[in-house]
Design an enzyme around this catalytic site. Sequence first.
Site, short mmCIF file in Angstrom:
data_model
loop_
_atom_site.label_atom_id
_atom_site.label_comp_id
_atom_site.label_asym_id
_atom_site.label_seq_id
_atom_site.Cartn_x
_atom_site.Cartn_y
_atom_site.Cartn_z
N HIS A 48 0.83 -1.22 0.00
CA HIS A 48 0.00 0.00 0.00
C HIS A 48 0.86 1.26 0.00
CE1 HIS A 48 -2.94 3.03 1.00
NE2 HIS A 48 -2.40 3.20 2.21
N GLU A 76 0.74 5.34 12.91
CA GLU A 76 -0.62 4.90 13.26
C GLU A 76 -0.71 3.39 13.50
OE1 GLU A 76 -4.98 4.76 11.16
OE2 GLU A 76 -3.50 6.14 10.35
N ASP A 77 -0.03 2.60 12.67
CA ASP A 77 -0.25 1.14 12.67
C ASP A 77 0.85 0.32 13.34
OD1 ASP A 77 -2.60 1.60 11.37
OD2 ASP A 77 -1.88 1.07 9.38
N ASP A 139 -2.93 8.53 -0.80
CA ASP A 139 -3.31 7.43 0.10
C ASP A 139 -4.78 7.06 -0.11
OD1 ASP A 139 -3.52 5.71 2.39
OD2 ASP A 139 -4.19 7.41 3.61
N ASP A 259 -24.20 13.60 -27.32
CA ASP A 259 -24.25 14.29 -28.62
C ASP A 259 -23.21 15.40 -28.71
OD1 ASP A 259 -26.09 12.81 -29.83
OD2 ASP A 259 -27.80 14.16 -29.53
#
Length: 703
Positions: A48, A76-77, A139, A259
């Site tokens: 990612h 964060e992770d 992201d 059109d």
Amino acid sequence: MPSIDALADRLCSYLTTDQVNLVRRAYYYAEQAHDGQRRRSGEPYVTHPLAVASILADMHMDHQSLMAAMLHDVIEDTGIPKDALSAQFGETVAELVDGVSKLTQMDFQTKAEAQAENFQKMAMAMARDIRVILVKLADRLHNMRTLEVLAGEKRRRIAKETLEIYAPIANRLGMHNVFAEFEDLGFKAMHPMRAERIRQAVRKARGNRREIVGKIQESLTNCLAQEELVGEVTGREKHLYSIYQKMRGKRRAFNEIMDVYAFRITVDKVDTCYRVLGAVHSLYKPFPGRFKDYIAIPKANGYQSLHTTLFGMHGVPIEIQIRTREMEEMAKHGIAAHWLYKSNEEESPRGSHARARQWVKGILELQQRAGNSLEFIENVKIDLFPDEVYVFTPKGRIMELPKGSTAVDFAYAVHTDVGNSCIACRINRRLAPLSEQLQSGATVEIVTAPGARPNPAWLNFVVTGKARTHIRHSLKQQRRSESVSLGERLLNKALAGFDSHLDKIAAERLAAVLAEYQQDSLDDLLEDIGLGNRMAYVVARRLLAEGGSEQMPSHDGPLAIRGTEGLVISYAKCCTPIPGDPIVGHLSAGKGMVIHLDGCHNISEFRHNPDKCIPLSWAKDVSGEFNVELRVELEHQRGLIALLATAVASADGNIEKISMDERDGRISVVQLVVSVHDRVHLARVIKRLRTIKEVTRITRLRA
């Protein structure tokens, strides 16, 4: 899936070897940090951040943005702190990563509040470094591309947030490619069947149109060659979501939208753009009023191009955009194109980059003024209008405003102080209402007055987030200062009953009472009293540390009302008191004081409760206008409304509202709401009304 080696090869085309190696180092750090983590699709998580960096590489972003893209989920992770990133990769990259990271440690009441807080934090980081939003958009774009692995409800929620916030931000920053992909992916997630039907219809129409598109393209190319102009002609297709929106918004059939044939002509310099425009206008007849020059006056997001619509072969409409290659890059990548064109040495921001910085500065100002994160995000959504009007200041400066803007929006766009002190406006040199919507090309002049204040009614018609935020902020400040002033008068009146005054209270005792009531300052306590949240009598007793339950002595006399107290004092609509009437004040929590007539039956149940009601009198220097309701019975005849209006006006009164019903065929009953200064003025108005011979009875209506 892209590999780090493939990405590094692409980066070598515009970054130095050292910069590419720094990006590689960030990748290996992220790979180690996310070791063992997988995405919902089952792939290693590091795919990612690598894909996000790849999107930014397509925009030719700088190495620090690419490093932040690699590391954007690390804080964060993985639990790695910001300080560790700062030590490894420098303060700038750590700040970018922190700006993109979500607020995960805080608990919020609702999902909406959490999203609003996250966006608010990101906006503050954007103000420090605009690249934060570019990393965030890349992201979000990769997350949208891989959305199908999520459950239906979560997929729709993310798609809705993307369509409402991130797509308009990409558009506002001029990043058309990202904007169009956001809209199409969001549309597919929200309405999969509709998106598929339109996609199939477009594919079918493309096959049917191939021959006519080829002919138009050939005739345009030949026209340029004949005029010895160098330019590249390409066909241009609308994206699915814009087709869907036009079908819904304009209630058009799919065939009507398809059109229209659209082409783009890309040339080398600005001068050639206008030459090409002349050439195509001589080839096909232009539609009157459909030419737009966004080169001379760029859009708010920095977009530049010439737009024209022509009658093509067999009368088919042809939309043509003419622009330079640099404008083409700006149109595709918006603010990101700034890094594509900037030289190695730092230069001052210009074009779309300068506009984006100005917009972000405005966002930060909204954030500082907004009452809470939900109010802030509401104002940002309002500000993400894709359509603008262009108006002029009296000195000829061009101002860009969202469609539907009024003179008040214009005043706040010029300067906050101009907006706050605005009292009237001139549009094209004529006096006009402040609520009138502005049209492109108008010259707007704002009339200001020292001491003027924003009107709460402006909130009903302003459209820009800046105007709305500053009006609310100013009204809050005004309400606070008026609440503090009234609270001080009420508390001093209560203290006077005990032969004391606020100035005589010892600082230690005051501090103890503030701590007991959990207030930070005396002004906060006075505001609470003024708003009716605390009783002045009870606070006075605490300040004096009095015991017992005896009633407060009332020898100090009633509190005087001047009529200039503002938002914190209101006059009851049930009995419409005016100066000269006996009055009483009802303290209503959060609203301040509501003034009623002494005998009003709406307050009869707590009339003798000192916690709820306070005796009042009118000050000698009372000023202002007060509404009073009259019931006039008179014999029916032609023109009686005009007769009544003339009589009221001759007594210097003003009719605010009028209604009439017929009691029988002969007698009419008219109810008037008349604006007067006091009871003497009212008596004068009634006297004038009695001079009309058809009037049989006049009654003042009270509860």
